[in-house]
Design a protein around this motif. Structure first.
Motif, short mmCIF file in Angstrom:
data_model
loop_
_atom_site.label_atom_id
_atom_site.label_comp_id
_atom_site.label_asym_id
_atom_site.label_seq_id
_atom_site.Cartn_x
_atom_site.Cartn_y
_atom_site.Cartn_z
N LYS A 51 13.09 5.38 0.53
CA LYS A 51 12.26 6.55 0.78
C LYS A 51 13.04 7.87 0.84
O LYS A 51 12.43 8.94 0.72
N ASN A 52 14.34 7.79 1.00
CA ASN A 52 15.08 9.03 1.23
C ASN A 52 16.41 9.12 0.50
O ASN A 52 17.16 10.07 0.73
N SER A 53 16.71 8.18 -0.38
CA SER A 53 18.01 8.18 -1.03
C SER A 53 17.87 8.37 -2.53
O SER A 53 16.88 8.94 -3.00
N GLU A 57 12.58 8.96 -5.55
CA GLU A 57 11.57 9.49 -6.47
C GLU A 57 11.07 8.40 -7.43
O GLU A 57 9.96 8.48 -7.93
N PHE A 58 11.91 7.42 -7.67
CA PHE A 58 11.56 6.34 -8.58
C PHE A 58 10.60 5.35 -7.95
O PHE A 58 9.72 4.80 -8.60
N GLY A 59 10.78 5.10 -6.65
CA GLY A 59 9.90 4.20 -5.89
C GLY A 59 9.33 4.97 -4.71
O GLY A 59 8.38 5.71 -4.82
N GLY A 60 9.95 4.78 -3.55
CA GLY A 60 9.64 5.57 -2.37
C GLY A 60 8.17 5.61 -2.00
O GLY A 60 7.45 4.61 -2.11
N GLU A 61 7.73 6.79 -1.57
CA GLU A 61 6.32 6.94 -1.17
C GLU A 61 5.38 6.72 -2.35
O GLU A 61 4.22 6.34 -2.16
N VAL A 116 10.97 -3.52 -3.26
CA VAL A 116 12.37 -3.83 -2.90
C VAL A 116 13.32 -2.79 -3.50
O VAL A 116 14.10 -2.19 -2.79
N LEU A 117 13.28 -2.56 -4.84
CA LEU A 117 14.00 -1.45 -5.46
C LEU A 117 15.48 -1.41 -5.07
O LEU A 117 16.06 -0.37 -4.85
N SER A 321 4.46 -0.88 -11.54
CA SER A 321 4.72 -2.30 -11.36
C SER A 321 4.26 -2.78 -9.99
O SER A 321 3.70 -3.88 -9.85
N VAL A 322 4.47 -1.96 -8.98
CA VAL A 322 4.01 -2.30 -7.63
C VAL A 322 2.49 -2.40 -7.60
O VAL A 322 1.92 -3.34 -7.03
N TYR A 323 1.84 -1.44 -8.22
CA TYR A 323 0.37 -1.49 -8.31
C TYR A 323 -0.09 -2.81 -8.92
O TYR A 323 -0.98 -3.49 -8.40
#
Length: 423
Positions: A51-53, A57-61, A116-117, A321-323
């Motif tokens: 979420k912060n690293s 932007e690729f995963g996160g929120e 997981v990312l 992909s998560v969706y």
């Protein structure tokens, strides 16, 4: 075949038989015992992400938003009760991620974990899911052992992997440029994801008659790549392959331009967030292999617009992909009539995956979701017609060609299947 060759082949066959037997014993015991998880009519899912690293932007929120949209599309309920969603930031630290998931499984009643990312913690979490008789759906990770020697009926790989990324980009460039792309140098993130991309890419280079003339590894979050770029320049390489992603990849490309090396760069792993970070002028012409591109068809565009209204950007392939994974899991739970893992797994495996992310995807026995991949090239500023008009799809790579063949896998589940079921 020589006597030595026959002995080697016999040994390999016996090894595969033993691996298959071990897999059958493990899965048989799991289903016979019914697992440690008690049946429940309440569904709780977890999104573990950065979420912060560098990959935020690729995963996160955005991955959390994607999971919420999947729940919304399922009517907000499964088995007649509201679906609960929890999320956590793993901070790209394996101990932090594992602690969060262990609590989810042990205390919070989480049935399945998504995203997981992070390639370094993906395998430990898959092992933990097996231990706790729960499920994990991995997006945005490149650990080849997830579907290889450490494959598990409790773990699914939903998005791209190192093999699919490497094969498309490396073979595509070598075929396009011939001898001008024969010598390769790799700049590699010193982490599981980078290692796997370099290994798979090197194999493709050699298979196409090329050679790897050098490589350099760096630590996550490095800012100054001058010495590495000078080493790459001195190697005489035709192509500098980047076995990395996120902000690190963007920094390497920006600095490569200062050394006049931008024309030699090959991005094996490239995302829409990288393009936004670089701008089309700097990113133009770079290769891009994706499992989802927002402007592919009407379905992907519709999902992208819904996502953008909430998150402000079109979805990345990991977020899409998560969706898809959440959507498929909720369908399977309703069809199985329970969240009990041993009953959900067969339903997950037999259903086709159909949504905005993919069409007629199939789950292979190693947990690899098989679907088409797309090879694209980044547009020039002149070609782009809108702010999010980043790339043009050049080639569709069929599922049976995009991913590692079963014959090359160490997964005992694949070796236990007839050849007709493992292609």
């Amino acid at each position: 075949m020589t006597g030595q060759g026959k002995a080697a082949a016999s040994g390999l066959t016996m090894r595969r038989v033993l691996m298959a037997a071990a897999w059958s014993a493990m899965t048989g015991a799991m289903f016979a015992a019914g697992g440690a998880q008690a049946a429940s009519d309440a569904v709780t899912i977890g999104v573990l992400t950065d979420k912060n690293s560098i990959y935020a932007e690729f995963g996160g929120e955005g991955s959390v938003v994607a999971a919420k949209l999947a729940i919304e599309d399922h009517g907000g309920k499964a088995l007649g009760k509201p679906v609960t969603l929890v999320s956590a930031d793993h901070q790209n630290k394996a101990d932090v991620g594992l602690a969060a998931v262990r609590k989810w499984y042990d205390v919070d009643g989480v049935n399945a974990v998504f995203d997981v990312l992070n390639s370094g913690m993906a395998l430990p979490i898959q092992l933990l899911a097996a231990e706790k008789d729960r499920l994990v759906f991995v997006s945005g990770a490149n650990n080849r052992d997830l579907n290889g020697k450490s494959c598990s009926p409790h773990g699914y790989t939903w998005g791209y992997d190192s093999y699919s990324l490497s094969k498309a980009v490396v073979s595509g460039l070598m075929k396009q440029y011939g001898d001008k792309a024969r010598k390769w140098f790799f700049i590699t993130l010193d982490y599981a994801a980078g290692h796997n991309i370099e290994i798979d890419s090197s194999d493709v280079v050699k298979a196409n008659g090329g050679e790897v003339v050098g490589s350099a590894r760096y630590s996550l979050g490095t800012n100054d790549f001058a010495s590495i770029l000078l080493k790459a320049q001195a190697s005489g390489a035709d192509v500098i392959g980047l076995a990395t992603g996120g902000r690190d990849l963007q920094n390497i490309i920006k600095q490569a331009r200062e050394f006049g090396l931008q024309q030699k760069i090959a991005t094996i792993f490239m995302t829409t967030t990288d393009i936004q970070g670089l701008g089309l002028e700097m990113a133009k012409g770079l290769p891009m292999t994706v499992d989802y591109y927002w402007d592919r068809d009407d379905g992907s565009r519709h999902f992208a617009e819904r996502f953008r209204k909430i998150h402000g950007k079109v979805p990345t392939n990991t977020q899409a992909s998560v969706y898809s994974a959440v959507n498929h899991y909720l369908k399977a739970v309703d069809k199985a009539g329970t969240t009990e893992t041993k009953k959900v797994i067969p339903v997950l495996n037999e259903m086709l995956v159909n949504d905005a992310f993919t069409k007629d995807g199939k789950i292979r026995a190693d947990g690899r979701m098989m679907r088409d991949m797309y090879y694209a090239v980044i547009k020039t500023p002149q070609e782009s017609k809108a702010a999010d008009d980043f790339a043009k799809i050049v080639t569709v790579i069929p599922a049976d060609q995009a991913f590692r063949p079963a014959s090359q896998s160490e997964c005992p589940a694949l070796q236990a299947k007839p050849a007709s079921q493992t292609r």
